[in-house]
Design a protein around this motif. Structure first.
Motif, PDB file in Angstrom:
ATOM      1  N   ASP A  15      -6.183   2.503  -1.297  1.00  0.00           N
ATOM      2  CA  ASP A  15      -7.223   3.206  -2.055  1.00  0.00           C
ATOM      3  C   ASP A  15      -7.521   2.407  -3.324  1.00  0.00           C
ATOM      4  OD1 ASP A  15      -9.123   5.101  -3.017  1.00  0.00           O
ATOM      5  OD2 ASP A  15      -8.006   6.728  -2.053  1.00  0.00           O
ATOM      6  N   HIS A  16      -8.678   2.644  -3.911  1.00  0.00           N
ATOM      7  CA  HIS A  16      -9.116   1.740  -4.981  1.00  0.00           C
ATOM      8  C   HIS A  16      -8.308   1.870  -6.260  1.00  0.00           C
ATOM      9  CE1 HIS A  16     -11.638   4.661  -7.411  1.00  0.00           C
ATOM     10  NE2 HIS A  16     -11.640   5.301  -6.250  1.00  0.00           N
ATOM     11  N   ILE A  17      -7.559   2.957  -6.435  1.00  0.00           N
ATOM     12  CA  ILE A  17      -6.658   3.028  -7.588  1.00  0.00           C
ATOM     13  C   ILE A  17      -5.572   1.967  -7.464  1.00  0.00           C
ATOM     14  CG2 ILE A  17      -5.162   4.784  -6.537  1.00  0.00           C
ATOM     15  CD1 ILE A  17      -4.699   5.917  -9.334  1.00  0.00           C
ATOM     16  N   VAL A  18      -5.192   1.628  -6.241  1.00  0.00           N
ATOM     17  CA  VAL A  18      -4.182   0.604  -5.991  1.00  0.00           C
ATOM     18  C   VAL A  18      -4.830  -0.771  -5.846  1.00  0.00           C
ATOM     19  CG1 VAL A  18      -2.315  -0.128  -4.451  1.00  0.00           C
ATOM     20  CG2 VAL A  18      -2.692   2.312  -4.886  1.00  0.00           C
ATOM     21  N   GLU A  19      -5.911  -0.862  -5.088  1.00  0.00           N
ATOM     22  CA  GLU A  19      -6.513  -2.148  -4.784  1.00  0.00           C
ATOM     23  C   GLU A  19      -7.234  -2.767  -5.984  1.00  0.00           C
ATOM     24  OE1 GLU A  19      -8.895  -5.302  -3.677  1.00  0.00           O
ATOM     25  OE2 GLU A  19      -9.856  -3.440  -4.298  1.00  0.00           O
ATOM     26  N   TRP A  66     -10.244   1.891   3.659  1.00  0.00           N
ATOM     27  CA  TRP A  66      -9.163   2.614   4.333  1.00  0.00           C
ATOM     28  C   TRP A  66      -7.872   2.514   3.508  1.00  0.00           C
ATOM     29  CZ3 TRP A  66     -10.093   5.847   8.163  1.00  0.00           C
ATOM     30  CH2 TRP A  66     -11.241   5.666   8.940  1.00  0.00           C
ATOM     31  N   THR A  67      -7.254   3.660   3.259  1.00  0.00           N
ATOM     32  CA  THR A  67      -6.054   3.687   2.417  1.00  0.00           C
ATOM     33  C   THR A  67      -4.920   2.878   3.022  1.00  0.00           C
ATOM     34  OG1 THR A  67      -6.670   5.840   1.496  1.00  0.00           O
ATOM     35  CG2 THR A  67      -4.355   5.201   1.320  1.00  0.00           C
ATOM     36  N   TRP A  68      -4.735   2.928   4.328  1.00  0.00           N
ATOM     37  CA  TRP A  68      -3.604   2.207   4.924  1.00  0.00           C
ATOM     38  C   TRP A  68      -3.754   0.698   4.795  1.00  0.00           C
ATOM     39  CZ3 TRP A  68      -3.436  -1.097   9.223  1.00  0.00           C
ATOM     40  CH2 TRP A  68      -4.570  -1.128  10.054  1.00  0.00           C
ATOM     41  N   LEU A  69      -4.971   0.215   4.638  1.00  0.00           N
ATOM     42  CA  LEU A  69      -5.203  -1.218   4.507  1.00  0.00           C
ATOM     43  C   LEU A  69      -5.311  -1.676   3.062  1.00  0.00           C
ATOM     44  CD1 LEU A  69      -7.698  -1.598   7.463  1.00  0.00           C
ATOM     45  CD2 LEU A  69      -5.644  -2.994   7.170  1.00  0.00           C
ATOM     46  N   SER A  70      -5.847  -0.835   2.180  1.00  0.00           N
ATOM     47  CA  SER A  70      -6.089  -1.251   0.794  1.00  0.00           C
ATOM     48  C   SER A  70      -5.226  -0.530  -0.225  1.00  0.00           C
ATOM     49  CB  SER A  70      -7.564  -1.030   0.430  1.00  0.00           C
ATOM     50  OG  SER A  70      -7.821   0.351   0.203  1.00  0.00           O
ATOM     51  N   VAL A 128       0.819  -1.217   0.000  1.00  0.00           N
ATOM     52  CA  VAL A 128       0.000   0.000   0.000  1.00  0.00           C
ATOM     53  C   VAL A 128       0.850   1.262   0.000  1.00  0.00           C
ATOM     54  CG1 VAL A 128      -1.920  -1.137   1.153  1.00  0.00           C
ATOM     55  CG2 VAL A 128      -0.180   0.024   2.534  1.00  0.00           C
ATOM     56  N   ASP A 129       2.173   1.100   0.124  1.00  0.00           N
ATOM     57  CA  ASP A 129       3.060   2.259   0.186  1.00  0.00           C
ATOM     58  C   ASP A 129       4.414   1.900  -0.430  1.00  0.00           C
ATOM     59  OD1 ASP A 129       4.477   0.796   2.209  1.00  0.00           O
ATOM     60  OD2 ASP A 129       3.135   1.604   3.731  1.00  0.00           O
ATOM     61  N   PRO A 130       5.259   2.911  -0.715  1.00  0.00           N
ATOM     62  CA  PRO A 130       6.561   2.641  -1.342  1.00  0.00           C
ATOM     63  C   PRO A 130       7.466   1.745  -0.505  1.00  0.00           C
ATOM     64  CG  PRO A 130       5.982   4.950  -1.615  1.00  0.00           C
ATOM     65  CD  PRO A 130       4.969   4.365  -0.669  1.00  0.00           C
ATOM     66  N   VAL A 131       7.457   1.902   0.810  1.00  0.00           N
ATOM     67  CA  VAL A 131       8.304   1.053   1.654  1.00  0.00           C
ATOM     68  C   VAL A 131       7.918  -0.406   1.479  1.00  0.00           C
ATOM     69  CG1 VAL A 131       8.888   0.480   4.042  1.00  0.00           C
ATOM     70  CG2 VAL A 131       8.800   2.880   3.321  1.00  0.00           C
ATOM     71  N   GLY A 132       6.620  -0.690   1.463  1.00  0.00           N
ATOM     72  CA  GLY A 132       6.165  -2.057   1.278  1.00  0.00           C
ATOM     73  C   GLY A 132       6.475  -2.602  -0.093  1.00  0.00           C
ATOM     74  N   ALA A 133       6.341  -1.767  -1.126  1.00  0.00           N
ATOM     75  CA  ALA A 133       6.631  -2.210  -2.493  1.00  0.00           C
ATOM     76  C   ALA A 133       8.100  -2.571  -2.650  1.00  0.00           C
ATOM     77  CB  ALA A 133       6.233  -1.125  -3.489  1.00  0.00           C
ATOM     78  N   ASP A 140     -11.321   6.716   4.494  1.00  0.00           N
ATOM     79  CA  ASP A 140     -10.633   7.979   4.201  1.00  0.00           C
ATOM     80  C   ASP A 140     -10.217   8.076   2.737  1.00  0.00           C
ATOM     81  OD1 ASP A 140      -8.668   6.043   4.170  1.00  0.00           O
ATOM     82  OD2 ASP A 140      -7.216   7.182   5.356  1.00  0.00           O
ATOM     83  N   GLN A 141     -10.800   7.276   1.859  1.00  0.00           N
ATOM     84  CA  GLN A 141     -10.351   7.207   0.477  1.00  0.00           C
ATOM     85  C   GLN A 141     -11.125   8.166  -0.429  1.00  0.00           C
ATOM     86  OE1 GLN A 141      -9.160   2.450   0.502  1.00  0.00           O
ATOM     87  NE2 GLN A 141     -10.869   3.140  -0.746  1.00  0.00           N
ATOM     88  N   TYR A 142     -10.558   8.353  -1.620  1.00  0.00           N
ATOM     89  CA  TYR A 142     -11.278   9.021  -2.706  1.00  0.00           C
ATOM     90  C   TYR A 142     -12.236   8.017  -3.344  1.00  0.00           C
ATOM     91  CZ  TYR A 142      -8.109  13.104  -2.818  1.00  0.00           C
ATOM     92  OH  TYR A 142      -7.422  14.242  -2.537  1.00  0.00           O
ATOM     93  N   ASP A 143     -13.187   8.548  -4.125  1.00  0.00           N
ATOM     94  CA  ASP A 143     -14.014   7.635  -4.922  1.00  0.00           C
ATOM     95  C   ASP A 143     -13.851   7.851  -6.416  1.00  0.00           C
ATOM     96  OD1 ASP A 143     -15.539   9.968  -5.126  1.00  0.00           O
ATOM     97  OD2 ASP A 143     -17.080   9.240  -3.749  1.00  0.00           O
ATOM     98  N   ASN A 144     -12.880   8.683  -6.828  1.00  0.00           N
ATOM     99  CA  ASN A 144     -12.557   8.802  -8.250  1.00  0.00           C
ATOM    100  C   ASN A 144     -11.144   9.333  -8.438  1.00  0.00           C
ATOM    101  OD1 ASN A 144     -12.834  11.966  -9.008  1.00  0.00           O
ATOM    102  ND2 ASN A 144     -14.316  11.407  -7.428  1.00  0.00           N
ATOM    103  N   PHE A 145     -10.487   8.868  -9.497  1.00  0.00           N
ATOM    104  CA  PHE A 145      -9.138   9.299  -9.867  1.00  0.00           C
ATOM    105  C   PHE A 145      -9.054   9.456 -11.381  1.00  0.00           C
ATOM    106  CE2 PHE A 145      -8.405   7.056  -5.899  1.00  0.00           C
ATOM    107  CZ  PHE A 145      -7.386   7.768  -5.267  1.00  0.00           C
ATOM    108  N   SER A 146      -8.262  10.401 -11.826  1.00  0.00           N
ATOM    109  CA  SER A 146      -7.884  10.512 -13.238  1.00  0.00           C
ATOM    110  C   SER A 146      -6.401  10.856 -13.288  1.00  0.00           C
ATOM    111  CB  SER A 146      -8.698  11.598 -13.950  1.00  0.00           C
ATOM    112  OG  SER A 146      -8.327  11.692 -15.312  1.00  0.00           O
TER     113      SER A 146
END
Length: 433
Positions: A243-247, A237-241, A154-159, A280-286
């Motif tokens: 955000d949906h752009i990633v998940e 929750w962004t810290w767990l998923s 979910v974050d650069p450290v984890g990747a 705490d996530q967004y519901d849309n990204f571009s």
């Protein structure tokens, strides 16, 4: 792992990526002839698997493993929550007549460690993505083959952790498959092979979309701690998923990286929170991703009810374009090639999609039994990091480069993991601030 100096880290990743990409998902050094995949893995000695994360996706992956070939056994289950484990255990008993013994059913934060000590050859990692780097590291240290769901962090450290442990897995001869689906889906593989061999010419642009209604949310209950409520509602929750752009949108982003043959150099994007009611996530990204050679990919994802839905991909080249799935078009819009369907496949539009879930596990078992090179870890970590780069750009309102995200020390989640109150920032990101 704190030494992430750009020279040392990138040099090791480059070496590892070369080795890991050698198999290139069945399509390196192939002609334009049709590629086939085995429907079942080869027979061999018994392989025992343990499931870590007993939700619906973990349960499905465990069943996919049991269906992947002969002499496959599911022998251990682990989850943070007893009710999740119980439901998974019951489903597997009813659907595949497999009974998991009481002594091999583990509950709690440390359940993953106990599964790995239960005499398994491979593990299925299907917890919320926040836990993936820690669980993957433990699997490789314990010499286990791995199937893990996307995204892998979910974050650069984890990747970065996944990348380095993926290289270690490669050096140790361990096989790793990730749940990106499309790299193991026969029609996509054949289309990619033709694109790689120049059918649409030089790639000049791309578009990818994952736009649908909301997924789900779980309302907190009085008997739950704040931590338990967040984990049970993890997809919001962004810290767990991530955000949906990633998940979720990682499926399309990974496809773009695969077909273009690279990760982007930068991302410039925006997003917002219009109707989401929890988390705490967004519901849309571009996002505008810029790849080497000034190739731009427009990436959009949305989870809002009552809007136009679209899940699709398009890559355009100098000689034509493709939907990446099964059809290649000339520049004038005429079909120049279409994946040849069997009668069964023609009658079932979702044949390859459903098949891909089992195919991922067939490919893993086949690689283990034949010694074939197969390791999705680094490439999926790069796709995860691509999605994180897009999220960071949207959250901040700034253009984010690949080098910035690759070397970022951003780490999401609580500093200590306990089943109680959560001391962390839960505010919604505001671009420009």
């Amino acid at each position: 792992m704190k030494d992430y100096s750009r020279r040392n880290f990138l040099s090791k990743i480059a070496i590892g990526s070369t080795a890991v990409m050698a198999y290139s998902t069945y399509s390196c050094n192939r002609s334009s002839t049709k590629i086939d995949l085995p429907l079942k893995a080869s027979d061999g000695k018994i392989l025992k698997a343990g499931l870590i994360g007993c939700g619906s996706r973990g349960t499905g992956a465990a069943i996919n493993f049991l269906d992947a070939g002969p002499n496959l056994e599911l022998v251990a289950l682990g989850d943070i929550f007893q009710d999740k484990l119980n439901k998974c255990r019951q489903n597997i008993r009813e659907k595949r007549k497999v009974e998991i013994s009481d002594q091999n059913c583990f509950v709690g934060v440390d359940a993953y460690e106990k599964v790995m000590d239960a005499g398994v050859d491979l593990v299925i990692l299907a917890t919320p993505p926040y836990f993936r780097p820690e669980h993957f590291k433990a699997a490789i240290r314990n010499n286990k083959h791995v199937f893990m769901e996307k995204p892998v962090a979910v974050d650069p450290v984890g990747a970065r952790s996944i990348m380095l442990d993926g290289i270690q897995a490669q050096e140790s001869g361990l096989k790793v498959v990730t749940g990106t689906i499309k790299r193991h889906q026969l029609d996509y593989i054949n289309t990619h092979n033709r694109v790689k061999n120049g059918t649409i010419g030089e790639i000049i642009s791309g578009n990818c979309y994952y736009m649908q209604g909301k997924l789900w949310h779980v309302n907190p209950q009085a008997q739950w701690s704040e931590m338990e409520a967040m984990i049970r509602n993890w997809v919001n929750w962004t810290w767990l998923s991530g955000d949906h752009i990633v998940e979720q949108h990682i499926h399309n982003i990974d496809l773009m990286n695969w077909f273009i043959g690279s990760h982007p150099e930068s991302a410039t994007g925006f997003g917002s929170r219009q109707r989401r009611i929890t988390g705490d996530q967004y519901d849309n990204f571009s996002i505008d991703f810029t790849y080497p050679g000034n190739v731009h990919v427009n990436s959009m994802c949305r989870q809002i009810n009552g809007c136009t839905n679209q899940v699709s991909d398009l890559i355009r080249g100098t000689k034509g374009y493709t939907n990446c799935e099964n059809t290649i078009f000339s520049n004038s819009g005429e079909i120049s090639w279409k994946y040849p369907l069997s009668e069964e496949q023609e009658k079932d539009p979702l044949y390859f999609f459903r098949r891909s879930y089992t195919q991922e596990l067939v490919d893993l078992v086949e690689a283990i039994r034949t010694g074939t090179e197969l390791n999705d870890a680094v490439i999926t970590a790069e796709s995860t990091l691509t999605a994180i780069m897009g999220r960071m750009s949207a959250y901040t309102g700034q253009t984010v480069s690949w080098d910035e995200v690759l070397n970022s020390e951003l780490r999401l989640g609580p500093k200590t993991f306990v089943m109680g109150q959560v001391d962390m920032n839960k505010s919604i990101p505001v671009p420009g601030q």
